[in-house]
Write a protein that holds these residues in place. Structure first.
Motif, mmCIF file in Angstrom:
data_model
loop_
_atom_site.group_PDB
_atom_site.id
_atom_site.type_symbol
_atom_site.label_atom_id
_atom_site.label_comp_id
_atom_site.label_asym_id
_atom_site.label_seq_id
_atom_site.Cartn_x
_atom_site.Cartn_y
_atom_site.Cartn_z
ATOM 1 N N VAL A 1 0.834 -1.205 0.000
ATOM 2 C CA VAL A 1 0.000 0.000 0.000
ATOM 3 C C VAL A 1 0.866 1.251 0.000
ATOM 4 O O VAL A 1 0.509 2.274 -0.589
ATOM 5 N N GLY A 2 2.025 1.187 0.659
ATOM 6 C CA GLY A 2 2.908 2.348 0.693
ATOM 7 C C GLY A 2 3.390 2.769 -0.678
ATOM 8 O O GLY A 2 3.686 3.949 -0.891
ATOM 9 N N TRP A 3 3.446 1.836 -1.626
ATOM 10 C CA TRP A 3 3.883 2.181 -2.977
ATOM 11 C C TRP A 3 2.820 2.952 -3.744
ATOM 12 O O TRP A 3 3.113 3.498 -4.822
ATOM 13 N N LEU A 4 1.596 3.017 -3.227
ATOM 14 C CA LEU A 4 0.549 3.813 -3.855
ATOM 15 C C LEU A 4 0.642 5.280 -3.471
ATOM 16 O O LEU A 4 -0.121 6.104 -3.996
ATOM 17 N N SER A 5 1.533 5.625 -2.572
ATOM 18 C CA SER A 5 1.634 6.987 -2.050
ATOM 19 C C SER A 5 2.883 7.682 -2.578
ATOM 20 O O SER A 5 3.979 7.138 -2.486
ATOM 21 N N PRO A 6 2.758 8.901 -3.105
ATOM 22 C CA PRO A 6 3.956 9.666 -3.490
ATOM 23 C C PRO A 6 4.868 9.950 -2.298
ATOM 24 O O PRO A 6 6.078 10.055 -2.477
ATOM 25 N N LEU A 7 4.303 10.070 -1.101
ATOM 26 C CA LEU A 7 5.150 10.229 0.079
ATOM 27 C C LEU A 7 5.921 8.950 0.367
ATOM 28 O O LEU A 7 7.053 8.989 0.865
ATOM 29 N N GLY A 8 5.319 7.810 0.051
ATOM 30 C CA GLY A 8 6.022 6.540 0.186
ATOM 31 C C GLY A 8 7.162 6.409 -0.798
ATOM 32 O O GLY A 8 8.191 5.783 -0.488
ATOM 33 N N TRP A 9 7.018 7.016 -1.977
ATOM 34 C CA TRP A 9 8.113 6.964 -2.946
ATOM 35 C C TRP A 9 9.336 7.692 -2.399
ATOM 36 O O TRP A 9 10.472 7.206 -2.562
ATOM 37 N N ALA A 10 9.122 8.868 -1.797
ATOM 38 C CA ALA A 10 10.261 9.595 -1.225
ATOM 39 C C ALA A 10 10.968 8.755 -0.177
ATOM 40 O O ALA A 10 12.200 8.778 -0.062
ATOM 41 N N GLU A 11 10.199 8.021 0.592
ATOM 42 C CA GLU A 11 10.770 7.159 1.628
ATOM 43 C C GLU A 11 11.534 5.988 1.023
ATOM 44 O O GLU A 11 12.602 5.594 1.513
ATOM 45 N N GLN A 12 10.996 5.420 -0.065
ATOM 46 C CA GLN A 12 11.600 4.237 -0.671
ATOM 47 C C GLN A 12 12.859 4.537 -1.477
ATOM 48 O O GLN A 12 13.482 3.613 -1.998
ATOM 49 N N VAL A 13 13.218 5.816 -1.589
ATOM 50 C CA VAL A 13 14.536 6.123 -2.160
ATOM 51 C C VAL A 13 15.636 5.533 -1.281
ATOM 52 O O VAL A 13 16.730 5.198 -1.757
ATOM 53 N N ARG A 14 15.326 5.354 0.012
ATOM 54 C CA ARG A 14 16.239 4.741 0.990
ATOM 55 C C ARG A 14 17.580 5.462 1.032
ATOM 56 O O ARG A 14 18.655 4.851 0.875
ATOM 57 N N ALA A 15 17.506 6.774 1.249
ATOM 58 C CA ALA A 15 18.735 7.553 1.368
ATOM 59 C C ALA A 15 19.562 7.036 2.540
ATOM 60 O O ALA A 15 19.032 6.715 3.603
ATOM 61 N N PHE A 16 20.847 6.920 2.319
ATOM 62 C CA PHE A 16 21.831 6.408 3.284
ATOM 63 C C PHE A 16 21.622 4.917 3.584
ATOM 64 O O PHE A 16 22.369 4.356 4.389
ATOM 65 N N GLY A 17 20.652 4.279 2.959
ATOM 66 C CA GLY A 17 20.404 2.869 3.198
ATOM 67 C C GLY A 17 20.357 2.066 1.925
ATOM 68 O O GLY A 17 19.638 1.067 1.842
ATOM 69 N N GLY A 18 21.096 2.468 0.910
ATOM 70 C CA GLY A 18 21.097 1.778 -0.369
ATOM 71 C C GLY A 18 20.971 2.720 -1.538
ATOM 72 O O GLY A 18 21.369 2.391 -2.653
ATOM 73 N N ASP A 19 20.394 3.916 -1.322
ATOM 74 C CA ASP A 19 20.278 4.961 -2.345
ATOM 75 C C ASP A 19 19.703 4.403 -3.646
ATOM 76 O O ASP A 19 20.389 4.282 -4.667
ATOM 77 N N ARG A 20 18.419 4.073 -3.615
ATOM 78 C CA ARG A 20 17.760 3.528 -4.807
ATOM 79 C C ARG A 20 17.326 4.689 -5.700
ATOM 80 O O ARG A 20 16.208 5.200 -5.618
ATOM 81 N N TRP A 21 18.211 5.064 -6.617
ATOM 82 C CA TRP A 21 17.981 6.239 -7.453
ATOM 83 C C TRP A 21 16.799 6.051 -8.403
ATOM 84 O O TRP A 21 16.122 7.033 -8.745
ATOM 85 N N TRP A 22 16.539 4.832 -8.810
ATOM 86 C CA TRP A 22 15.483 4.610 -9.791
ATOM 87 C C TRP A 22 14.101 4.976 -9.251
ATOM 88 O O TRP A 22 13.195 5.297 -10.036
ATOM 89 N N VAL A 23 13.933 4.975 -7.952
ATOM 90 C CA VAL A 23 12.632 5.330 -7.386
ATOM 91 C C VAL A 23 12.295 6.790 -7.680
ATOM 92 O O VAL A 23 11.109 7.153 -7.766
#
Length: 565
Positions: A241-263
């Protein structure tokens, strides 16, 4: 009689293949001028938004560095968060608990994204739908300005604001000694979220006929995004459900924890699609009209609208209701997290030993609730400034002039509007205190960890009501500063936001940067009693209220003597 020869008709000109290109260019004519005008008009408000966002992130990073200076302490702190559903729902999961940057991303990722979203939606609506509603866009459009130029200029201004926010946040984290890649990923996540909601606000500005309705639709979207992300992060097994939220996208970038740039492609792609939709809609409606149908009003005004105060009440009641509901929801969320704070302390023996010297779990919980009450007070000051500056909007739109042309004095007209920043602010603060106290009492079932003051939900409600309502004098002073700016400098009325920004920055960053006490004293929030837990002293409340009265009197005196418009 001789006939006059008629000249043959000139052949029709051949179609110009470059005409479509010129038409497309005409749609954007004047974009650069409107873009510079938007930045000039928001030269005070935008820096305040950007500095507040940067200050929140910087103060959080400095706080974590002061509290948890070594990696072992940080890992001990974050050990209990993963299993704490209430904290995960509020802040999200911790993707890297070994660095200050990772803790800052956990603590400020969601709320920083919300701030960027609010900044962007208010900016875009202000320079699109609000301009149409006030009639200024019709005058601008009568010149050499394309149909899509105002929308494009507003989005360009939002892009500039979010780029500035991202750059300063990244610089603040790098300056705090954190990894450049993680700092950039975190900052870009905030900026990309702001761009998404800027484009969403561009769409709501085409749908609604008023700026208030457009902001309401965008605000509802932000609230929905927060709820979806909270459900996904709560650990209930619905992480998708978190992936349905634009605020969840900012979180899923995982800054300092993997840095998933594609998100980052998700909010950017969403912003591009919403921008294309807004550009298509702006050409399919009349200027000043919205695409959503409007309910016609009654043919005659109700007797309750027979006074200037009643008109002000009618204009201000919608925003007050919205703020009250938002505060009630926020209070319930923050109060419900109280159990998570207590559980986190109980699971951390090292922290429990340290905090025992600060008053035990009850003392720590009171400190947490006191900080929440202060934050709610600063947020209520935002509503207070908005309510004061509504008078400026009525003045520049021409709606105040017919009211004042009758037997209505300026002070009487202003008094009707000032009831809301002065007395109306008590309603959202009381709603937050009530729901926070109920949520805290129900979550803890009495005192915190057996060390509380007892009283169950009733005692918790009383403590939180006192903690939120004691913020009123500082909120009133912030509103009085905005009133003084409106009365003395009507064309610079937005300077009222500068006073608010100064108070917030001093209160947040001053203690961390160890600024002199003289600087800390500039903020009225620094003088308020720290409730719950602290002692209630009347002297600072009296002096802040007295200063409020003097400042408001100066603003009203200037309003009475100056020209309107």
């Amino acid at each position: 009689m001789t006939s006059t020869p008629v000249a043959p008709a000139a052949p029709a000109p051949a179609p110009d293949p470059a005409a479509p290109a010129r038409s497309r260019g005409h749609d954007l004519a004047g974009t650069g001028v409107l873009y510079r005008l938007a930045l000039r008009r928001d030269r005070i408000a935008l820096p305040v938004w950007v500095y507040i966002g940067t200050g929140m992130v910087a103060s959080t990073a400095f706080s974590f560095r002061e509290l948890y200076g070594d990696e072992a302490a940080r890992r001990t702190f974050t050990a209990g968060i993963d299993g704490n559903g209430s904290l995960r729902a509020l802040y999200g999961p911790v993707f890297d608990g070994s660095t200050i940057g990772g803790l800052t991303a956990w603590r400020m990722g969601v709320f920083g994204a919300v701030l960027a979203a609010l900044m962007s939606t208010l900016l875009v609506v202000r320079h699109t739908r609000a301009e149409e509603e006030d009639g200024r866009l019709e005058l601008v459009g009568a010149g050499a300005v394309g149909r899509r130029a105002p929308l494009t200029a507003a989005l360009a201004a939002a892009l500039t604001a979010n780029a500035a926010l991202a750059a300063l946040v990244a610089a603040a984290l790098i300056g705090a000694g954190q990894a450049a890649a993680g700092a950039l990923a975190f900052a870009l996540g905030l900026g990309a979220t702001g761009l998404f909601f800027a484009a969403l606000a561009a769409v709501t500005a085409q749908l609604a006929e008023t700026a208030r309705a457009a902001n309401g639709l965008a605000g509802a979207a932000i609230g929905t995004a927060f709820v979806l992300r909270a459900v996904g992060d709560s650990g209930s097994g619905a992480g998708w459900v978190g992936w349905l939220s634009p605020l969840g996208w900012a979180e899923q970038v995982r800054a300092f924890g993997g840095d998933r740039w594609w998100v980052l492609l998700l909010p950017l792609a969403g912003a591009a699609l919403l921008t294309a939709l807004a550009r298509a809609l702006v050409a399919r409606r009349d200027l000043g009209a919205g695409l959503l149908p409007q309910r016609p009003g009654p043919a005659a005004a109700a007797p309750a609208l027979a006074s200037a105060a009643a008109l002000a009440r009618r204009l201000q009641r919608g925003p007050l209701l919205g703020w009250t509901l938002a505060f009630a929801a926020a209070g319930a969320v923050f109060g419900g997290v109280a159990k998570g704070v207590v559980d986190l302390i109980g699971d951390n023996r090292q922290m429990a030993d340290v905090l025992a010297r600060l008053g035990g779990q009850r003392g720590v919980l009171d400190a947490y609730l006191s900080s929440i009450a202060t934050m709610l007070g600063m947020t209520a000051a935002v509503y207070a400034v908005q309510a004061v500056l509504r008078m400026r909007a009525e003045e520049v739109s021409g709606r105040a002039e017919p009211v004042l042309a009758g037997a209505v004095s300026r002070l009487r007209w202003a008094a009707g509007h000032l009831l809301f920043p002065l007395l109306g602010t008590a309603l959202p603060l009381a709603a937050a205190g009530l729901t926070a106290g109920l949520a805290e009492g129900l979550a803890l079932g009495g005192g915190a960890g057996g060390g509380g003051t007892g009283g169950g939900a009733g005692g918790a409600v009383g403590r939180m009501l006192g903690a939120t309502l004691v913020q009123l004098p500082a909120v009133w002073l912030t509103a009085a500063v905005a009133l003084a700016a409106y009365g003395l400098l009507p064309r610079r009325a937005a300077a009222g936001w500068a006073g608010f920004g100064l108070f917030v920055l001093v209160s947040w960053l001053g203690p961390i940067l160890r600024l002199p006490q003289a600087v800390l004293d500039l903020s009225p929030f620094s003088h308020l009693p720290h409730l719950p837990g602290g002692g209630l002293t009347a002297a600072p409340l009296f002096w802040i209220t007295a200063l409020t009265a003097l400042t408001a009197t100066a603003g009203l005196a200037a309003l009475r003597r100056r020209d309107l418009g």
